[in-house]
Design a protein around this motif. Structure first.
Motif, mmCIF file in Angstrom:
data_model
loop_
_atom_site.group_PDB
_atom_site.id
_atom_site.type_symbol
_atom_site.label_atom_id
_atom_site.label_comp_id
_atom_site.label_asym_id
_atom_site.label_seq_id
_atom_site.Cartn_x
_atom_site.Cartn_y
_atom_site.Cartn_z
ATOM 1 N N SER A 334 0.813 -1.213 0.000
ATOM 2 C CA SER A 334 0.000 0.000 0.000
ATOM 3 C C SER A 334 0.850 1.268 0.000
ATOM 4 O O SER A 334 0.334 2.362 -0.165
ATOM 5 C CB SER A 334 -0.973 0.001 1.180
ATOM 6 N N ARG A 335 2.156 1.132 0.196
ATOM 7 C CA ARG A 335 3.064 2.280 0.034
ATOM 8 C C ARG A 335 4.472 1.730 -0.152
ATOM 9 O O ARG A 335 4.770 0.614 0.283
ATOM 10 C CB ARG A 335 2.997 3.209 1.253
ATOM 11 N N PRO A 336 5.350 2.522 -0.791
ATOM 12 C CA PRO A 336 6.695 2.010 -1.025
ATOM 13 C C PRO A 336 7.391 1.734 0.301
ATOM 14 O O PRO A 336 7.256 2.515 1.244
ATOM 15 C CB PRO A 336 7.393 3.137 -1.792
ATOM 16 N N GLY A 337 8.081 0.646 0.394
ATOM 17 C CA GLY A 337 8.763 0.297 1.639
ATOM 18 C C GLY A 337 7.855 -0.400 2.626
ATOM 19 O O GLY A 337 8.319 -0.994 3.594
ATOM 20 N N GLY A 338 6.544 -0.326 2.393
ATOM 21 C CA GLY A 338 5.597 -0.990 3.292
ATOM 22 C C GLY A 338 5.605 -2.487 3.042
ATOM 23 O O GLY A 338 6.014 -2.938 1.974
ATOM 24 N N GLY A 339 5.158 -3.250 4.047
ATOM 25 C CA GLY A 339 5.117 -4.701 3.880
ATOM 26 C C GLY A 339 4.028 -5.088 2.892
ATOM 27 O O GLY A 339 3.047 -4.357 2.719
ATOM 28 N N PRO A 340 4.187 -6.223 2.244
ATOM 29 C CA PRO A 340 3.176 -6.697 1.297
ATOM 30 C C PRO A 340 1.951 -7.244 2.032
ATOM 31 O O PRO A 340 2.074 -7.699 3.171
ATOM 32 C CB PRO A 340 3.899 -7.823 0.566
#
Ligand SMILES: *[C@@H]1O[C@H](CO)[C@@H](O)[C@H](O)[C@H]1NC(C)=O
Ligand SMILES: *[C@@H]1O[C@H](CO)[C@@H](O)[C@H](O)[C@H]1NC(C)=O
Length: 601
Positions: A334-340
């Motif tokens: 849901s955002r770059p660097g965020g977990g999948p």
């Protein structure tokens, strides 16, 4: 080759020098062949796994193709008898519904399948209905789209249905109606950015919709409007399609690794969220990047750059391997660097086919990337990927993902896949691949190869505890258990593309297993029905037969079993509803007229 050999070669006795020359020539040819195969960066060659011979004889494939044709006839005759000229048949009650403008969406969506299957009587009966369509709002529309036509759905089903049927038949009325409809839908583009709005009030020639648009709905009209421009010679349509592509290309996506996110402001053409996925709401936008490049005979370099950037990011950030079975899946963040989220959506099962198509039709090299557009996130992916042959990597991902998509079917008692994302958990594929590469590349790349099916028995289904254990061994849990006759649920689309691009009959056999399940579980006396619960067999049915069942599912299955290839992939491109358009043979004046030469490359 022989043409270039000296005349003396034809004399029966050769001199040593001539023999040496021939040997050298042979070595050169072999070296060229070796070079053309995918390589790792360290120069070692990747060889594809051996292709098992099909145990199914050719006559049987012909019979299977015929059975799909019979299935199409059963579904379409049911529609003709009970629902035409309304949108769709209700296959249990034999009622009809008008859920896509009430112009007869099943008929428009089915035209090109009829032509491909040589169903001339059905096609002739359909033409007068096409001719009568005035594309005005129908009072019969029962769903939420009252008073307007949803732009995306109308383009990919009706407009594309007309255009591809025209491409295959050259029936003038089809193009006339396509031009009329394309023009009536044009007010959707009347935004400051040129991004289309959600819908069009056709009676008032006005676009309607909120300022926030969904990526897939904004960016899945380029193939249709570009082809319409070519056929009509009207540059307006090219400008509209190209405006969308240029708007997307100009957005600053460096923080997102070059990948287009899910939501966009249609006035400013700026992204408004950072959700990255190839599933619902984004899927066909990624598809059209590659396909626009292919359809324009590799002229539209902007779309190719965007495809390379997006797939680089997906390969390094969104592909995961499940814990137990090592299933390759594509997920979202849901955002770059965020977990999948680890969700593996059935809708993203079109993606393996797309990767296979790109790897088949293009040389796919990182050298084609404009590094200055990458940003630090994109450069990081580039640094990892440069150790691989990009084409081989796309092929591996395609095969691993397509196998996982197939297992979503094979695992269920009904043989049909659930529609909602089964949550999973796993680890980054690229990390496993790096370990495999650094460990000397022993065995096949991670995520590839045969995987066992894990099916529930009746007993396990009744016991919650047994179900949980089994779910763990399967690597996923089911949230929703319905099957909406989706192909886009596009597993069959991917199976078709993997069959055509690898020639490995396993993909055909998997397609056949799915068709058998469709016949067994979804057939009704008058047509075919969506399924409420894929965990049961016989599966409880729903009173619904979406038009894409005839446009996509049955078309791709038919083409998979057909030995001849009426639509070679280097000459035809399928839109997201499986409607084929021809790859352009541009004349230079056309390129100039459409300003193609001026596109940034
Ligand atoms: C609405 O449905 C009725 C009943 O089938 C049909 O007679 C009529 O032509 C339809 N109207 C339009 C505009 O499609
Ligand atoms: C081209 O298409 C636009 C949009 O439908 C239309 O307004 C215009 O009249 C067309 N031009 C020609 C030359 O047909």
């Amino acid at each position: 080759m022989l043409r270039y050999l000296p005349d003396s070669f034809k004399i029966r006795r050769f001199t040593t020098r001539q023999l040496v020359a021939v040997a050298i020539a042979l070595l050169v040819v072999l070296a060229l062949y070796y070079n053309a195969l995918p390589h790792y960066s360290d120069g070692r060659r990747w060889t594809p796994p051996p292709v098992a011979a099909s145990r199914t004889p050719p006559a049987e494939w012909q019979r299977r193709a015929d059975q799909v044709k019979q299935a199409f006839l059963h579904a379409y005759h049911g529609y003709e008898t009970h629902a035409m000229p309304h949108d769709e048949i209700r296959p249990l009650s034999n009622q009809f519904k008008d859920n896509f403008n009430g112009w007869g969406v099943t008929l428009f969506d089915s035209l090109d399948t009829m032509i491909l299957m040589d169903l001339n009587d059905e096609f002739r009966r359909a033409l007068p209905v096409v001719e009568k369509a005035d594309f005005m709002p129908s009072p019969n529309v029962t769903n939420k789209h009252v008073g307007y036509a949803p732009f995306f759905e109308t383009v990919i089903r009706y407009l594309a249905g007309l255009l591809s049927a025209y491409a295959l038949s050259h029936e003038p009325i089809l193009l006339q109606q396509a031009e009329k409809l394309g023009s009536m839908l044009s007010p959707a583009f009347d935004t400051p950015s040129g991004f289309p709005l959600f819908g069009v009030n056709i009676a008032q020639a006005q676009g309607i919709g909120s300022t926030t648009g969904i990526l897939a709905e904004i960016a899945s009209c380029q193939l249709e409007y570009t082809y319409l421009a070519l056929l009509t010679g009207n540059k307006t349509y090219w400008d509209k399609a190209d405006g969308v592509m240029q708007g997307l290309a100009q957005a600053d996506l460096t923080a997102l690794g070059g990948m287009m996110p899910r939501r966009w402001n249609v006035e400013t053409s700026e992204p408004t969220d950072q959700f990255l996925s190839v599933g619902a709401a984004t899927d066909s936008a990624h598809e059209y990047l590659l396909k626009q490049y292919l359809m324009t005979a590799k002229s539209d370099r902007t779309s190719y750059q965007m495809y390379l950037r997006a797939t680089n990011h997906i390969l390094t950030h969104l592909l995961y391997l499940s814990d137990k079975r090592g299933l390759l899946y594509v997920t979202d963040v849901s955002r770059p660097g965020g977990g999948p989220s680890h969700r593996f959506e059935h809708l993203s099962c079109f993606f393996p086919g797309l990767l296979a198509l790109g790897a088949d039709q293009l040389d796919l090299s990182l050298d084609d990337l404009d590094l200055s557009t990458l940003g630090s996130e994109g450069l990081r992916s580039y640094e990892i990927l440069k150790h691989y042959d990009l084409r081989a990597l796309h092929k591996w991902a395609a095969e691993g993902l397509a196998t996982s998509c197939y297992l979503l079917y094979a695992d269920q008692p009904s043989g049909l896949a659930p529609d909602e994302p089964p949550p999973s958990a796993g680890n980054l594929w690229i990390a496993a691949l790096e370990r495999w590469r650094e460990g000397g590349q022993r065995g096949s790349p991670p995520g590839l190869g045969e995987k066992p099916t894990v099916r529930f028995t009746e007993e396990e289904l009744k016991s919650v505890k047994l179900r949980a254990i089994k779910a763990e061994r399967r690597d996923y849990y089911l949230q929703r258990t319905d099957y909406l006759l989706r192909p886009e649920a596009c597993t069959v689309e991917s199976l078709y593309l993997l069959w055509r691009t690898t020639g490995d009959p396993i993909w055909r056999e998997r397609g056949w297993a799915i068709f058998e399940a469709i016949e067994r579980e979804t057939k009704t006396p008058s047509a075919y029905a969506s399924i409420k619960d894929v965990l049961k067999s016989p599966a409880p049915q729903l009173d619904d037969m979406p038009s894409f069942f005839l446009a996509e599912t049955l078309k791709y299955l038919y083409l998979t079993f057909l030995d001849e290839d009426p639509l070679p992939l280097d000459r035809w491109v399928f839109n997201t509803e499986a409607h084929p358009f021809p790859v352009f043979t541009w004349s230079s004046w056309e390129k100039e007229k459409f300003g193609i030469g001026k596109l940034p490359s």
